[in-house]
Design an enzyme around this catalytic site. Structure first.
Site, PDB file in Angstrom:
ATOM      1  N   CYS A 139      -0.194  -7.773   2.702  1.00  0.00           N
ATOM      2  CA  CYS A 139       1.189  -7.294   2.612  1.00  0.00           C
ATOM      3  C   CYS A 139       1.915  -7.246   3.950  1.00  0.00           C
ATOM      4  CB  CYS A 139       1.208  -5.913   1.963  1.00  0.00           C
ATOM      5  SG  CYS A 139       0.480  -5.876   0.313  1.00  0.00           S
ATOM      6  N   CYS A 538       0.981  -0.134   4.396  1.00  0.00           N
ATOM      7  CA  CYS A 538      -0.437  -0.356   4.144  1.00  0.00           C
ATOM      8  C   CYS A 538      -0.615  -1.796   3.679  1.00  0.00           C
ATOM      9  CB  CYS A 538      -0.954   0.602   3.075  1.00  0.00           C
ATOM     10  SG  CYS A 538      -0.079   0.478   1.499  1.00  0.00           S
TER      11      CYS A 538
END
Length: 554
Positions: A139, A538
């Site tokens: 991500c 995260c």
């Protein structure tokens, strides 16, 4: 999403229309730019380093974030990347020929365009002499793309870099089973009819079962949603708390969209369809309606549902979009910013920097954290998924006249880029706690505290993930036992947190979310008159990212 980074502009031909345009810029341009509202930053210290090349983010754009299976379903990733890059160039009027390198981040690759950065660049009309490569880091892939770009600029290898990322979830790669793939490869090697018939006789119907990509950790085989559910339970985050936070995200995103605050979105005309002008995943509901949904991962007692998860983990609804940013390096000499690049004899001096280009924020300190230990450091800019960042080197002092830059857009941004560090942590029990570990590190490196931050932009993978991070950051016990710290990190004030919505409401395309976070922080600082913004996210593998952005002083 895309951005531009630069140091001293590389030498341009004297016949460059770009150079000539700025050299003969009418005086009225300065007054028009000065009339634009300026950022009134607080009287805090600046994190910009003197006498070095400070990389800054100037502007960013993205195509609208759409649910998978909607208007983008017939496109390929490089189509969106090309549109974002074109939108960036149109907004900034930066010529293609000044770009030295293009870097793109992505997660689920289209096999036909595995190096999507190169294909998008060629499709957007860049020279075939302009190299490009693609990176992946879950991500925070776009963040890594920008970091790489900053390193190339800081090391002197490049002057102008476009960096970003892309994700398209409407057409994910679905493979034949391994047994079927092996059978087909063996058939291709068979030299006689007897060998072929022998292989075909081994075929079984279960060979036809497809292999679907899963949002799961390879090392643990656990889906991210399952991990989020366990994390919420570990920190005693209730279902009601998660639904309330998700409703807040959607309500704030709707308000920001209605008020025209999501200015990084550029319209995109889908071939054969209508022009897409806004994100289509924002869906304010009610707590009563959200309470009716069943758990999505841990059944029947889990608390993570489609309503309190980002699109990526809700019924496979993920965004395919591009985010573009323009990053340009500058230096201040005697309170003047000067640009260097074309043949010096053809350049003209210009007024104060703020009169030529509206600067917004510095990228002053950034970290990509894999939550355990420092792996390396380097100068870098944060890059956006699904698009490009235009990166430029800082200008240096000469004895010649300097060119003035005047962009069509009066909403250009500046970020100084700073130090990047990496950590890693247990991908099973602390998979989604990246912001908790990365935030204190980046604050300490910048010499700031939570009270100094005016705008927080955290990636919202799940409501439970955000709220669990809040509780971890506000816990002395967690800080002492898990982080090796004497005191807690501190809780971000909710009134400063994701005020224009987040991934829960706007969507979470793997390769683009990072850039959206940075642009949101930059635009909020400009709108609200703040000085420092903190971005954190995260990522799969127990990785995390945090970055400080600073409003450019006026």
């Amino acid at each position: 999403m895309t951005t531009i980074l630069t140091y001293p502009f590389k030498k341009l031909p004297t016949t460059s229309k770009w150079a000539l345009r700025f050299a003969i810029r009418p005086l009225s341009c300065s007054s028009q730019l000065r009339a634009a509202p300026a950022v009134q930053t607080k009287t805090k210290k600046t994190l910009a380093k003197p006498n070095i090349r400070n990389v800054v983010l100037v502007d960013g754009v993205r195509t609208p974030f759409l649910l998978s299976g909607t208007s983008y379903k017939d496109l390929m990733p490089h189509d969106l990347a090309r549109a974002a890059l074109t939108g960036l160039l149109h907004r900034t009027s930066v010529p293609k020929e000044v770009v030295d390198y293009i870097i793109f981040g992505t997660v689920i690759q289209e096999v036909k365009t595995s190096n999507v950065a190169r294909e998008a660049a060629l499709g957007a009309g860049f020279s075939d002499k302009t190299p490009a490569h693609t990176v992946t880091m879950a991500c925070i892939s776009a963040n890594q793309a920008m970091t790489t770009g900053v390193g190339l600029i800081a090391s002197g290898h490049c002057d102008v870099i476009v960096a970003g990322g892309v994700e398209l979830m409407s057409d994910i790669p679905i493979r034949h089973s391994r047994k079927m793939r092996k059978l087909m490869l063996d058939l291709n090697k068979a030299k006689s009819m007897g060998q072929r018939l022998s292989l075909i006789s081994k075929f079984r119907l279960n060979f036809l079962a497809p292999e679907l990509p899963a949002v799961a950790e390879f090392s643990t085989s656990e889906t991210m949603g399952h991990s989020a559910d366990r994390l919420a339970a570990a920190f005693a985050v209730s279902r009601l708390e998660q639904d309330e936070y998700a409703l807040r995200s959607h309500s704030l995103a709707k308000k920001a969209q209605d008020e025209g605050l999501l200015s990084d979105v550029v319209p995109f005309r889908v071939p054969g369809k209508d022009t897409v002008t806004k994100d289509n995943g924002i869906r304010p509901s009610s707590l009563e309606q959200m309470a009716k949904l069943k758990p999505a991962f841990i059944k029947p007692y889990g608390t993570v549902t489609a309503a309190n998860s980002s699109f990526l983990v809700t019924v496979n609804a993920i965004c395919g979009e591009e985010l573009v940013r323009l990053v340009i390096c500058k230096t201040k000499l005697d309170d003047r910013a000067m640009w260097h690049g074309v043949h010096m004899s053809d350049l003209h001096p210009f007024d104060y920097f703020q009169g030529m280009l509206k600067v917004q924020v510095y990228l002053t300190d950034g970290r990509i954290c894999m939550l355990d230990y420092c792996r390396g450091k380097g100068f870098g800019i944060w890059v956006i998924s699904e698009g490009y960042f235009l990166m430029v080197k800082e200008m240096f002092k000469t004895n010649h006249s300097l060119i003035s830059l005047y962009y069509q857009s009066l909403t250009s941004l500046f970020f100084y880029l700073g130090i990047l560090c990496m950590w890693s942590q247990d991908p099973k029990d602390q998979l989604l706690l990246g912001p908790t570990y990365a935030t204190p590190k980046v604050l300490e490196k910048a010499g700031l505290t939570m009270n100094d931050i005016d705008a927080f932009e955290f990636h919202e993978a799940f409501s439970g993930q955000i709220l669990a991070n809040f509780k971890a950051m506000d816990s002395d016990w967690f800080a002492e036992n898990y982080m090796g710290r004497k005191t807690k990190v501190g809780l971000p004030p909710l009134e400063k947190f994701n005020n224009w919505g987040g991934s829960l409401s706007l969507g979470h395309p793997f390769g683009a979310t990072g850039c959206r976070l940075v642009m949101a922080a930059a635009n909020r600082l400009r709108k609200e008159g703040g000085q420092y913004g903190l971005v954190a996210a995260c990522a799969a593998g127990g990785q995390g990212h945090a970055m400080i952005v600073e409003a450019y002083p006026k």
